[in-house]
Design a protein around this motif. Structure first.
Motif, PDB file in Angstrom:
ATOM      1  N   GLU A 199     -21.880 -16.252  23.507  1.00  0.00           N
ATOM      2  CA  GLU A 199     -22.910 -17.292  23.615  1.00  0.00           C
ATOM      3  C   GLU A 199     -22.489 -18.574  22.902  1.00  0.00           C
ATOM      4  OE1 GLU A 199     -27.649 -17.967  22.463  1.00  0.00           O
ATOM      5  OE2 GLU A 199     -26.717 -15.995  22.218  1.00  0.00           O
ATOM      6  N   ALA A 200     -21.806 -18.426  21.753  1.00  0.00           N
ATOM      7  CA  ALA A 200     -21.412 -19.593  20.952  1.00  0.00           C
ATOM      8  C   ALA A 200     -20.129 -20.236  21.461  1.00  0.00           C
ATOM      9  CB  ALA A 200     -21.238 -19.181  19.492  1.00  0.00           C
ATOM     10  N   GLY A 201     -19.367 -19.533  22.312  1.00  0.00           N
ATOM     11  CA  GLY A 201     -18.092 -20.064  22.780  1.00  0.00           C
ATOM     12  C   GLY A 201     -17.006 -20.024  21.727  1.00  0.00           C
ATOM     13  N   VAL A 202     -17.016 -18.976  20.888  1.00  0.00           N
ATOM     14  CA  VAL A 202     -16.047 -18.831  19.790  1.00  0.00           C
ATOM     15  C   VAL A 202     -15.160 -17.623  20.070  1.00  0.00           C
ATOM     16  CG1 VAL A 202     -15.783 -18.312  17.326  1.00  0.00           C
ATOM     17  CG2 VAL A 202     -17.549 -19.915  18.081  1.00  0.00           C
ATOM     18  N   ASN A 203     -13.860 -17.785  19.860  1.00  0.00           N
ATOM     19  CA  ASN A 203     -12.908 -16.688  20.015  1.00  0.00           C
ATOM     20  C   ASN A 203     -12.854 -15.849  18.750  1.00  0.00           C
ATOM     21  OD1 ASN A 203     -12.029 -17.526  22.621  1.00  0.00           O
ATOM     22  ND2 ASN A 203     -10.668 -19.034  21.672  1.00  0.00           N
ATOM     23  N   LEU A 204     -12.941 -14.538  18.908  1.00  0.00           N
ATOM     24  CA  LEU A 204     -12.742 -13.603  17.809  1.00  0.00           C
ATOM     25  C   LEU A 204     -11.308 -13.105  17.880  1.00  0.00           C
ATOM     26  CD1 LEU A 204     -16.002 -11.461  18.151  1.00  0.00           C
ATOM     27  CD2 LEU A 204     -15.643 -13.488  16.731  1.00  0.00           C
ATOM     28  N   ALA A 205     -10.535 -13.327  16.823  1.00  0.00           N
ATOM     29  CA  ALA A 205      -9.112 -12.991  16.824  1.00  0.00           C
ATOM     30  C   ALA A 205      -8.841 -12.003  15.693  1.00  0.00           C
ATOM     31  CB  ALA A 205      -8.265 -14.247  16.667  1.00  0.00           C
ATOM     32  N   LEU A 206      -8.711 -10.730  16.050  1.00  0.00           N
ATOM     33  CA  LEU A 206      -8.565  -9.665  15.051  1.00  0.00           C
ATOM     34  C   LEU A 206      -7.126  -9.574  14.570  1.00  0.00           C
ATOM     35  CD1 LEU A 206      -9.685  -7.255  13.464  1.00  0.00           C
ATOM     36  CD2 LEU A 206      -9.262  -5.837  15.480  1.00  0.00           C
ATOM     37  N   HIS A 207      -6.951  -9.682  13.252  1.00  0.00           N
ATOM     38  CA  HIS A 207      -5.638  -9.586  12.605  1.00  0.00           C
ATOM     39  C   HIS A 207      -5.306  -8.124  12.331  1.00  0.00           C
ATOM     40  CE1 HIS A 207      -2.559  -9.978   9.474  1.00  0.00           C
ATOM     41  NE2 HIS A 207      -2.450 -11.263   9.775  1.00  0.00           N
ATOM     42  N   PRO A 208      -4.037  -7.723  12.456  1.00  0.00           N
ATOM     43  CA  PRO A 208      -3.674  -6.333  12.152  1.00  0.00           C
ATOM     44  C   PRO A 208      -3.862  -6.000  10.676  1.00  0.00           C
ATOM     45  CG  PRO A 208      -1.890  -7.480  13.330  1.00  0.00           C
ATOM     46  CD  PRO A 208      -2.878  -8.524  12.920  1.00  0.00           C
ATOM     47  N   ASP A 209      -3.947  -4.698  10.406  1.00  0.00           N
ATOM     48  CA  ASP A 209      -3.876  -4.249   9.021  1.00  0.00           C
ATOM     49  C   ASP A 209      -2.519  -4.626   8.447  1.00  0.00           C
ATOM     50  OD1 ASP A 209      -6.390  -3.046   9.026  1.00  0.00           O
ATOM     51  OD2 ASP A 209      -5.603  -1.182   9.837  1.00  0.00           O
ATOM     52  N   ASP A 210      -2.525  -5.031   7.180  1.00  0.00           N
ATOM     53  CA  ASP A 210      -1.302  -5.495   6.544  1.00  0.00           C
ATOM     54  C   ASP A 210      -1.202  -4.860   5.158  1.00  0.00           C
ATOM     55  OD1 ASP A 210       0.934  -6.837   5.790  1.00  0.00           O
ATOM     56  OD2 ASP A 210       0.103  -8.850   5.948  1.00  0.00           O
ATOM     57  N   PRO A 211      -0.321  -3.871   4.978  1.00  0.00           N
ATOM     58  CA  PRO A 211       0.674  -3.350   5.910  1.00  0.00           C
ATOM     59  C   PRO A 211       0.031  -2.480   6.997  1.00  0.00           C
ATOM     60  CG  PRO A 211       0.669  -2.043   3.921  1.00  0.00           C
ATOM     61  CD  PRO A 211      -0.253  -3.200   3.651  1.00  0.00           C
ATOM     62  N   PRO A 212       0.700  -2.389   8.176  1.00  0.00           N
ATOM     63  CA  PRO A 212       0.137  -1.619   9.280  1.00  0.00           C
ATOM     64  C   PRO A 212       0.471  -0.138   9.179  1.00  0.00           C
ATOM     65  CG  PRO A 212       2.124  -2.702  10.016  1.00  0.00           C
ATOM     66  CD  PRO A 212       1.916  -3.119   8.580  1.00  0.00           C
ATOM     67  N   THR A 213       0.007   0.483   8.108  1.00  0.00           N
ATOM     68  CA  THR A 213       0.288   1.906   7.888  1.00  0.00           C
ATOM     69  C   THR A 213      -0.970   2.596   7.395  1.00  0.00           C
ATOM     70  OG1 THR A 213       1.914   3.420   6.913  1.00  0.00           O
ATOM     71  CG2 THR A 213       1.002   1.738   5.455  1.00  0.00           C
ATOM     72  N   SER A 214      -1.013   3.909   7.498  1.00  0.00           N
ATOM     73  CA  SER A 214      -2.214   4.655   7.146  1.00  0.00           C
ATOM     74  C   SER A 214      -1.836   6.078   6.732  1.00  0.00           C
ATOM     75  CB  SER A 214      -3.149   4.704   8.353  1.00  0.00           C
ATOM     76  OG  SER A 214      -4.322   5.436   8.081  1.00  0.00           O
ATOM     77  N   PRO A 215      -2.601   6.652   5.745  1.00  0.00           N
ATOM     78  CA  PRO A 215      -3.621   5.984   4.930  1.00  0.00           C
ATOM     79  C   PRO A 215      -3.001   5.220   3.772  1.00  0.00           C
ATOM     80  CG  PRO A 215      -3.445   8.288   4.291  1.00  0.00           C
ATOM     81  CD  PRO A 215      -2.474   8.092   5.428  1.00  0.00           C
ATOM     82  N   VAL A 216      -3.796   4.390   3.143  1.00  0.00           N
ATOM     83  CA  VAL A 216      -3.385   3.695   1.934  1.00  0.00           C
ATOM     84  C   VAL A 216      -4.401   4.033   0.853  1.00  0.00           C
ATOM     85  CG1 VAL A 216      -2.912   1.481   0.833  1.00  0.00           C
ATOM     86  CG2 VAL A 216      -2.321   1.821   3.250  1.00  0.00           C
ATOM     87  N   ARG A 217      -3.929   4.678  -0.198  1.00  0.00           N
ATOM     88  CA  ARG A 217      -4.782   5.137  -1.300  1.00  0.00           C
ATOM     89  C   ARG A 217      -5.955   5.968  -0.785  1.00  0.00           C
ATOM     90  NH1 ARG A 217      -6.182   0.644  -5.598  1.00  0.00           N
ATOM     91  NH2 ARG A 217      -7.086   2.537  -6.510  1.00  0.00           N
ATOM     92  N   GLY A 218      -5.643   6.798   0.214  1.00  0.00           N
ATOM     93  CA  GLY A 218      -6.638   7.722   0.738  1.00  0.00           C
ATOM     94  C   GLY A 218      -7.559   7.144   1.790  1.00  0.00           C
ATOM     95  N   VAL A 219      -7.427   5.850   2.097  1.00  0.00           N
ATOM     96  CA  VAL A 219      -8.301   5.200   3.074  1.00  0.00           C
ATOM     97  C   VAL A 219      -7.534   5.005   4.379  1.00  0.00           C
ATOM     98  CG1 VAL A 219      -9.731   3.187   3.584  1.00  0.00           C
ATOM     99  CG2 VAL A 219      -9.512   3.998   1.217  1.00  0.00           C
ATOM    100  N   PRO A 220      -8.028   5.544   5.500  1.00  0.00           N
ATOM    101  CA  PRO A 220      -7.346   5.321   6.779  1.00  0.00           C
ATOM    102  C   PRO A 220      -7.399   3.847   7.173  1.00  0.00           C
ATOM    103  CG  PRO A 220      -8.968   7.098   6.939  1.00  0.00           C
ATOM    104  CD  PRO A 220      -9.212   6.392   5.641  1.00  0.00           C
ATOM    105  N   ARG A 221      -6.418   3.427   7.964  1.00  0.00           N
ATOM    106  CA  ARG A 221      -6.402   2.080   8.548  1.00  0.00           C
ATOM    107  C   ARG A 221      -6.250   2.272  10.055  1.00  0.00           C
ATOM    108  NH1 ARG A 221      -5.600  -2.100   4.046  1.00  0.00           N
ATOM    109  NH2 ARG A 221      -3.559  -2.796   4.729  1.00  0.00           N
ATOM    110  N   ILE A 222      -6.997   1.517  10.854  1.00  0.00           N
ATOM    111  CA  ILE A 222      -7.038   1.796  12.291  1.00  0.00           C
ATOM    112  C   ILE A 222      -6.603   0.614  13.154  1.00  0.00           C
ATOM    113  CG2 ILE A 222      -8.806   3.579  12.026  1.00  0.00           C
ATOM    114  CD1 ILE A 222     -10.844   1.523  13.140  1.00  0.00           C
ATOM    115  N   VAL A 223      -6.087  -0.461  12.536  1.00  0.00           N
ATOM    116  CA  VAL A 223      -5.570  -1.593  13.314  1.00  0.00           C
ATOM    117  C   VAL A 223      -4.099  -1.741  12.933  1.00  0.00           C
ATOM    118  CG1 VAL A 223      -5.982  -3.962  14.063  1.00  0.00           C
ATOM    119  CG2 VAL A 223      -7.864  -2.620  13.110  1.00  0.00           C
ATOM    120  N   LYS A 224      -3.316  -0.723  13.298  1.00  0.00           N
ATOM    121  CA  LYS A 224      -1.974  -0.571  12.746  1.00  0.00           C
ATOM    122  C   LYS A 224      -0.897  -0.336  13.795  1.00  0.00           C
ATOM    123  CE  LYS A 224      -2.553   4.387  12.085  1.00  0.00           C
ATOM    124  NZ  LYS A 224      -3.628   4.432  13.094  1.00  0.00           N
ATOM    125  N   SER A 225      -1.249  -0.417  15.097  1.00  0.00           N
ATOM    126  CA  SER A 225      -0.267  -0.146  16.145  1.00  0.00           C
ATOM    127  C   SER A 225      -0.680  -0.839  17.430  1.00  0.00           C
ATOM    128  CB  SER A 225      -0.144   1.363  16.394  1.00  0.00           C
ATOM    129  OG  SER A 225      -1.313   1.854  17.018  1.00  0.00           O
TER     130      SER A 225
END
Length: 314
Positions: free
Chosen positions: A164-190
């Motif tokens: 509606e607003a005409g704005v692009n949403l641009a999702l950045h990867p997890d940095d570093p793109p690895t999982s898990p980190v300190r027990g927390v999964p990361r899901i934007v890594k591949s």
């Protein structure tokens, strides 16, 4: 394509350098500014840039989203703030919002900030061994599927507002793109993760910040992946790394493994004409004049990177 750099919301020497480099597009991050997503703050920032000859095209800062990512009580209030930001960006013709997902709650992680580079420059890097020694984060225990479910909840509420607003949403990867980190999964890594998340809400407004360094650490074929995502790429971080997802070093733009010319050609082939900025440059000798300069964001390395990008484009 519009070469650009990240700039603070008020003029300083970085604004002057950017103009001397011939840049007229800006990316902003609101270091130390409270509730910057409100209309008045964004409006004054937009007009301040315009008064100095810049078009403000990207907001690369994020309201608090940890409760949203973890699915905790209070996430609807956080999402309401994101909606406020997007609506105000639309009112002010600020095109693109660069956001992150499972960098919440841990953030961008580096384990070294002074790895020797050419000519005694200092580079930043990541070695997962140090995170394996670290204690679990308090959010450890959440599952990947819970994170995916929470992401779907977020997209279902926010993407229609962006449309509606005409704005692009641009999702950045997890940095570093690895999982898990300190027990927390990361899901934007591949690349597969990106295929899944783009399918979660099929909208031209729901797209990608193509951070080449992260995709390189994913061991993706950079030109091929650029062509695959095509018009879903809204913003580019032009950088490179040596190594993989669990152990890498940021490189100078002309000495990493990625064929940077082939990357530029791939963006051209897809019709990408948006903002492209350097990211995570080495610190050069004697570069101590700005105490607040984070590792990777010092000025002299960015001068080299912008010249390199402009040369490739030309």
């Amino acid at each position: 394509m519009d070469p650009t750099v990240m700039l603070p919301p008020k003029p300083d020497r970085r604004w002057t350098i950017a103009k001397q480099l011939g840049l007229d597009t800006a990316v902003v991050r609101f270091w130390g500014v409270d509730e910057w997503w409100e209309y008045d703050t964004l409006m004054r920032t937009k007009t301040r840039f315009a008064d100095h000859g810049f078009s403000l095209d990207v907001v690369e800062d994020r309201p608090p989203m940890e409760k949203t990512v973890l699915g905790e009580e209070g996430r609807d209030e956080e999402i309401a703030t994101v909606k406020t930001l997007i609506r105000n960006m639309g009112r002010l013709d600020i095109d693109t919002y660069c956001w992150v997902w499972t960098e919440n709650p841990l953030g961008v992680i580096r384990t070294s900030d002074s790895l020797p580079g050419r000519g005694d420059s200092q580079r930043i890097g990541y070695d997962h061994e140090w995170m394996e020694r670290a204690p679990d984060h308090e959010a450890a225990g959440i599952t990947e599927e819970e994170l995916w479910d929470n992401l779907q909840y977020f997209l279902d509420q926010v993407v229609p507002v962006a449309e509606e607003a005409g704005v692009n949403l641009a999702l950045h990867p997890d940095d570093p793109p690895t999982s898990p980190v300190r027990g927390v999964p990361r899901i934007v890594k591949s690349v597969d993760d990106y295929r899944r998340l783009l399918d979660m809400y099929d909208s031209p407004r729901h797209g990608v910040t193509f951070c080449q360094g992260n995709f390189s650490a994913m061991e993706a074929d950079i030109p091929e992946t650029i062509r695959e995502f095509g018009d879903r790429i809204h913003f580019v971080h032009f950088r490179d790394v040596e190594g993989g997802e669990r152990n890498f070093v940021e490189t100078w733009h002309d000495e990493g493994p990625t064929d940077m010319k082939a990357a530029i050609e791939a963006y051209r082939d897809t019709g990408f004409d948006g903002p492209i900025r350097p990211d995570h440059v080495p610190r050069m000798v004697g570069e101590e004049d700005r105490e607040d300069a984070m590792a990777g964001y010092t000025d002299m390395g960015r001068l080299f990177a912008i010249g390199y990008i402009k040369g490739l484009l030309e």
